[in-house]
Design an enzyme around this catalytic site. Structure first.
Site, PDB file in Angstrom:
ATOM      1  N   ARG A   1      23.925 -35.495  32.955  1.00 49.88           N
ATOM      2  CA  ARG A   1      24.381 -36.114  34.195  1.00 49.88           C
ATOM      3  C   ARG A   1      23.349 -37.098  34.754  1.00 49.88           C
ATOM      4  O   ARG A   1      23.557 -37.673  35.818  1.00 49.88           O
ATOM      5  CB  ARG A   1      24.668 -35.027  35.235  1.00 49.88           C
ATOM      6  CG  ARG A   1      25.728 -34.020  34.812  1.00 49.88           C
ATOM      7  CD  ARG A   1      27.125 -34.535  35.022  1.00 49.88           C
ATOM      8  NE  ARG A   1      27.527 -34.417  36.416  1.00 49.88           N
ATOM      9  CZ  ARG A   1      28.665 -34.922  36.916  1.00 49.88           C
ATOM     10  NH1 ARG A   1      29.469 -35.611  36.123  1.00 49.88           N
ATOM     11  NH2 ARG A   1      28.974 -34.765  38.180  1.00 49.88           N
TER      12      ARG A   1
ATOM     13  N   TYR B   1      11.305 -34.421  22.815  1.00 55.25           N
ATOM     14  CA  TYR B   1      10.298 -35.488  22.710  1.00 55.25           C
ATOM     15  C   TYR B   1       9.280 -35.525  23.855  1.00 55.25           C
ATOM     16  O   TYR B   1       8.456 -36.429  23.908  1.00 55.25           O
ATOM     17  CB  TYR B   1      11.008 -36.843  22.629  1.00 55.25           C
ATOM     18  CG  TYR B   1      12.003 -36.920  21.502  1.00 55.25           C
ATOM     19  CD1 TYR B   1      11.583 -36.884  20.170  1.00 55.25           C
ATOM     20  CD2 TYR B   1      13.370 -37.008  21.751  1.00 55.25           C
ATOM     21  CE1 TYR B   1      12.498 -36.946  19.134  1.00 55.25           C
ATOM     22  CE2 TYR B   1      14.294 -37.066  20.710  1.00 55.25           C
ATOM     23  CZ  TYR B   1      13.850 -37.037  19.405  1.00 55.25           C
ATOM     24  OH  TYR B   1      14.768 -37.092  18.370  1.00 55.25           O
TER      25      TYR B   1
ATOM     26  N   THR C   1      14.061 -22.342  27.231  1.00 48.81           N
ATOM     27  CA  THR C   1      14.536 -22.663  25.886  1.00 48.81           C
ATOM     28  C   THR C   1      15.893 -23.343  26.009  1.00 48.81           C
ATOM     29  O   THR C   1      16.523 -23.291  27.069  1.00 48.81           O
ATOM     30  CB  THR C   1      14.687 -21.394  25.024  1.00 48.81           C
ATOM     31  OG1 THR C   1      15.906 -20.713  25.406  1.00 48.81           O
ATOM     32  CG2 THR C   1      13.498 -20.463  25.176  1.00 48.81           C
TER      33      THR C   1
ATOM     34  N   GLY D   1      19.297 -24.445  36.600  1.00 48.08           N
ATOM     35  CA  GLY D   1      18.679 -25.657  36.100  1.00 48.08           C
ATOM     36  C   GLY D   1      19.234 -26.908  36.753  1.00 48.08           C
ATOM     37  O   GLY D   1      18.597 -27.964  36.715  1.00 48.08           O
TER      38      GLY D   1
END
Length: 283
Positions: free
Chosen positions: A18, A69, A196, A245
């Site tokens: 989002r 990353y 995770t 989250g």
């Protein structure tokens, strides 16, 4: 039409992100046309380094960087904040004339999200599962929030050991342990944290059995798609306050917007309401 602000997100498995909508909406509040591209190395037929270099040379004001990353990008940027250097992960990059500059709004965003739910309530002893990029940011956020007992678990124990060493160096007063498994680390913990990808779209499940959450006062899951993960549902069933989250997503995005836009103000209640409204088709 040329955008006023060209931004992007580099990561894998980001089709459901989002972040593009958040920054487009933030731009609308400031009468700016924002283009926010999803940049998936595999879909572009390139590796991360090539995608990052293309963004740096391609007119982007900046990019967010997500799994997997956030640690890899650190070597490609200047990180002015010593604490972010200690975190060892970057999720927001600004392309400045003198080169790319790295920031970590996961770190600041987690603290804002926690305080929004629990105010000044102590975090207590905490189990954190997952010690990758977002885990490192959350761990240092927990230190800033006053954690005194932190248990780390990771399938790759070497990563957990490395984070534990960095935390002990940065915060000698914090007891940091690496647990053999999540259930062991959860014993007596007031907080349980998932950093995770388990539980996100495409990675169903939970990293911790519901029974192991008994006695926990609060739980946080870095996953936000979906917001109601099994990890949080189980924690709530055991009586814990739960922090989605989504809240980290919201606050890291707000803090990233400030960096991308040079500090342009936002109507935060309106932004939150717009993000929670039914999808409006913004790419």
């Amino acid at each position: 039409m040329t955008p006023d602000l060209l931004l992007g997100l580099i990561g894998d498995n980001i089709a459901a992100s989002r972040s593009p909508l958040l920054h487009v909406l933030a731009g609308r509040q400031n009468a700016l046309r924002v283009q926010y591209d999803r940049l998936v190395p595999a879909l572009l037929g390139k590796d991360f380094a090539s995608v990052f270099a293309d963004a740096a040379a391609g007119g982007y004001r900046g990019v967010n960087v997500t799994y997997p990353y956030k640690e890899q990008v650190v070597a490609r940027v200047t990180v002015p904040d010593p604490l972010v250097r200690a975190v060892g992960a970057v999720n927001t990059v600004i392309f400045e004339p003198d080169g790319p500059v790295g920031h970590n709004t996961d770190y600041s965003g987690f603290m804002a999200a926690y305080r929004g739910l629990r105010g000044d309530a102590p975090v207590g002893a905490v189990l954190m599962i997952g010690t990758g990029g977002v885990g490192r940011a959350v761990a240092f956020g927990l230190v800033a929030l006053g954690v005194r007992d932190l248990r780390l678990v990771d399938r790759d124990r070497s990563k957990a050991d490395a984070l534990a060493a960095d935390l002990r160096q940065a915060a000698p007063g914090v007891v940091v342990q690496v647990a053999d498994d999540a259930q062991q680390g959860a014993a007596g913990a007031q907080g349980v944290v998932n950093c995770t990808p388990v539980g996100m779209v495409g990675h169903d499940g939970t990293p911790l059995a519901r029974s192991a959450m008994a006695g926990a006062e609060w739980a946080f899951d870095a996953v936000y798609t979906p917001a109601d993960t099994q990890f949080l549902t189980d924690a709530q069933a055991q009586g814990a306050q739960v922090l989605s989250g989504w809240e980290l997503f919201f606050w890291q995005g707000v803090h990233a917007w400030a960096l991308f836009s040079g500090g342009r103000a936002l109507d935060l209640p309106q932004l939150r309401a717009d993000l929670l409204a039914p999808a409006e088709g913004v790419a």
